[in-house]
Design a protein around this motif. Structure first.
Motif, PDB file in Angstrom:
ATOM      1  N   LEU A  40      27.131  39.559  35.324  1.00  0.00           N
ATOM      2  CA  LEU A  40      27.203  40.970  35.699  1.00  0.00           C
ATOM      3  C   LEU A  40      28.579  41.584  35.428  1.00  0.00           C
ATOM      4  O   LEU A  40      28.942  42.599  36.034  1.00  0.00           O
ATOM      5  CB  LEU A  40      26.836  41.158  37.181  1.00  0.00           C
ATOM      6  CG  LEU A  40      25.508  40.554  37.656  1.00  0.00           C
ATOM      7  CD1 LEU A  40      25.270  40.857  39.123  1.00  0.00           C
ATOM      8  CD2 LEU A  40      24.353  41.068  36.813  1.00  0.00           C
ATOM      9  N   ALA A  41      29.333  40.959  34.522  1.00  0.00           N
ATOM     10  CA  ALA A  41      30.675  41.443  34.164  1.00  0.00           C
ATOM     11  C   ALA A  41      31.600  41.530  35.382  1.00  0.00           C
ATOM     12  O   ALA A  41      32.482  42.401  35.453  1.00  0.00           O
ATOM     13  CB  ALA A  41      30.588  42.792  33.445  1.00  0.00           C
ATOM     14  N   LEU A  42      31.408  40.619  36.336  1.00  0.00           N
ATOM     15  CA  LEU A  42      32.283  40.547  37.501  1.00  0.00           C
ATOM     16  C   LEU A  42      33.548  39.767  37.164  1.00  0.00           C
ATOM     17  O   LEU A  42      33.631  39.085  36.144  1.00  0.00           O
ATOM     18  CB  LEU A  42      31.539  39.888  38.669  1.00  0.00           C
ATOM     19  CG  LEU A  42      30.312  40.635  39.177  1.00  0.00           C
ATOM     20  CD1 LEU A  42      29.523  39.770  40.153  1.00  0.00           C
ATOM     21  CD2 LEU A  42      30.709  41.956  39.842  1.00  0.00           C
ATOM     22  N   TYR A  43      34.534  39.863  38.043  1.00  0.00           N
ATOM     23  CA  TYR A  43      35.766  39.099  37.902  1.00  0.00           C
ATOM     24  C   TYR A  43      35.720  37.903  38.858  1.00  0.00           C
ATOM     25  O   TYR A  43      35.361  38.043  40.034  1.00  0.00           O
ATOM     26  CB  TYR A  43      36.984  39.954  38.242  1.00  0.00           C
ATOM     27  CG  TYR A  43      37.296  41.016  37.216  1.00  0.00           C
ATOM     28  CD1 TYR A  43      38.149  40.757  36.148  1.00  0.00           C
ATOM     29  CD2 TYR A  43      36.736  42.289  37.320  1.00  0.00           C
ATOM     30  CE1 TYR A  43      38.442  41.733  35.206  1.00  0.00           C
ATOM     31  CE2 TYR A  43      37.025  43.278  36.387  1.00  0.00           C
ATOM     32  CZ  TYR A  43      37.877  42.991  35.338  1.00  0.00           C
ATOM     33  OH  TYR A  43      38.158  43.966  34.410  1.00  0.00           O
ATOM     34  N   ALA A  44      36.096  36.731  38.353  1.00  0.00           N
ATOM     35  CA  ALA A  44      36.169  35.524  39.179  1.00  0.00           C
ATOM     36  C   ALA A  44      37.573  35.416  39.777  1.00  0.00           C
ATOM     37  O   ALA A  44      38.581  35.581  39.086  1.00  0.00           O
ATOM     38  CB  ALA A  44      35.856  34.287  38.345  1.00  0.00           C
TER      39      ALA A  44
END
Length: 434
Positions: A40-44
């Motif tokens: 979901l194009a999130l940042y880790a």
């Protein structure tokens, strides 16, 4: 874009467990923590509550999958501390006297959880990560576009009046009187007040994180059960408007205005997580023959120190229980303790005090100060018919610490300190005879 996806409070059980939750299906990576392109194009992002190299059983860390990384923010600037104070506590001299306070008064209009905090005292050193601070809160408005995090320690919140709905990076915790909420070091949250007002207590733990105490000869079961500690389900905010983010760092408050809500974690997994616990689930153990056991038998959580068996902090609850001891003085006995004891009352009354100890108030018996039941309680308990008795008309707790608690000036002179507390022991006359 401005939208909220707060969800409803939902929980997974187990203190210290590896938890995971996602507010959107498929948001959690499978098989690794930091893929080249997270779902979901999130940042880790990892948040570490312990050093990387601490033993696995003690290691606290969580992976967060968020809309923006925490690194996206402007500089922080110092703001006024209000009623908050931090260690080392040097405003007053350590006091060996027995002390007791009335509840906080009604706060001024538009007082939220942060502005409603008042520090009673504490010990240790924030910069050395040792000791604690004891705070009280009284609030009458929700935190509107404000978020708080504490770099100095974890927060053990004990509501006495009103519900706290805590929107954390990990999801929502709804804590009512009789519950406790544990917010780990550095975790951001916002406190809303569904009931309009709220009041309670906070133990700020600078030291090692709270854990369940070992049970030793008790065996595998009893006291607080790990499965009754509930971690929240993921719930995020996707909000683009000014939000004030307040950080408590080395005893002082710092603030920065973000252009978005930092409570934007869509999924997470790990062990550095908030918890909710219902104190009424505490499995009380006690004597079924004679004598009142030491209050350590009521320990819910403990913050270990470098000395085995000597806690930096013990959190103790005096929950409803049966008293059945034969030929036994059943209230807590007279004693002096190397540990220092701050006691608060959530509801009802406490079985060792006849009057003066009110919900929302508190008492402090620093190390080796003599205390115990007042005269009225002593007289009543000494003459009581020792039938099985259910004690269920009150819920009290204690923050117990290895070091003396030094007061803030506001606790000494703020108007709630009761004068003449020593008089509750007047009339305990000489009864000795040969």
């Amino acid at each position: 874009m401005s939208s909220e996806h707060p969800g409803k409070p939902a929980y997974s059980p187990g203190f210290g467990n590896e938890h995971s939750s996602e507010a959107v299906p498929g948001a959690l990576p499978v098989g690794q923590n930091s893929p080249q392109r997270p779902p979901l194009a999130l940042y880790a992002e990892q948040v570490s509550g312990s050093a990387f190299t601490e033993p696995r059983a003690q290691n606290r860390r969580s992976w967060l999958y968020r809309i923006r990384p925490s690194a996206v923010h402007p500089p922080f600037a110092r703001i006024a501390n209000g009623g908050l104070r931090g260690a080392p506590f040097t405003e007053t001299e350590p006091d060996p006297n027995r002390l007791r306070w009335d509840p906080l008064p009604e706060p001024a209009p538009d007082t939220d959880f942060i502005t409603g905090l008042r520090t009673l005292g504490g010990n240790g050193d924030i910069r050395q990560r040792s000791g604690l601070a004891i705070h009280l809160y009284a609030a009458n408005t929700s935190m509107r576009d404000r978020v708080f995090s504490n770099s100095d320690g974890e927060l053990l919140i004990v509501p006495e009046h009103g519900t706290l709905q805590l929107h954390t990076e990990f999801g929502i915790i709804r804590a009512t009187p009789g519950d406790i909420a544990l917010i780990p070091r550095g975790v951001r949250f916002r406190a809303d007040l569904p009931d309009g007002t709220a009041r309670g207590y906070v133990c700020e733990n600078y030291g090692r994180p709270f854990v369940l105490p070992d049970l030793g000869p008790v065996g595998a079961n009893g006291l607080a059960n790990a499965r009754d500690f509930l971690a929240p389900s993921a719930a995020y905010e996707d909000i683009e408007r000014p939000v004030e983010v307040i950080n408590k760092f080395c005893g002082n408050l710092w603030a920065a205005t973000y252009g978005h809500s930092p409570l934007d974690v869509v999924a997470w997994h790990g062990t550095h997580v908030p918890y909710l616990y219902d104190l009424r689930r505490f499995n009380v153990l006690g004597s079924i023959s004679y004598d009142h056991p030491d209050p350590s038998i009521f320990t819910v959580l403990t913050s270990p120190s470098d000395t085995p068996g000597l806690a930096g902090i013990d959190f103790v609850v005096f929950a409803p229980r049966w008293l059945v001891g034969e030929d036994t003085f059943r209230p807590p006995y007279f004693h002096r303790n190397v540990m220092s004891e701050y006691m608060g009352l959530i509801s009802g009354s406490y079985d060792a005090k006849a009057e003066g100890f009110r919900p929302g108030g508190g008492s402090l018996h620093n190390m080796m100060s003599a205390h115990g039941p007042d005269r009225e309680t002593f007289d009543r308990a000494s003459a009581a018919d020792l039938v099985p008795q259910k004690t269920d008309d009150g819920l009290a707790f204690m923050f117990e610490t290895r070091w003396p608690v030094t007061l803030t000036e506001q606790a000494r002179s703020g108007g709630q300190l009761q004068h003449g507390y020593d008089q509750v022991w007047d009339g305990l006359a000489r009864n000795f005879s040969l």
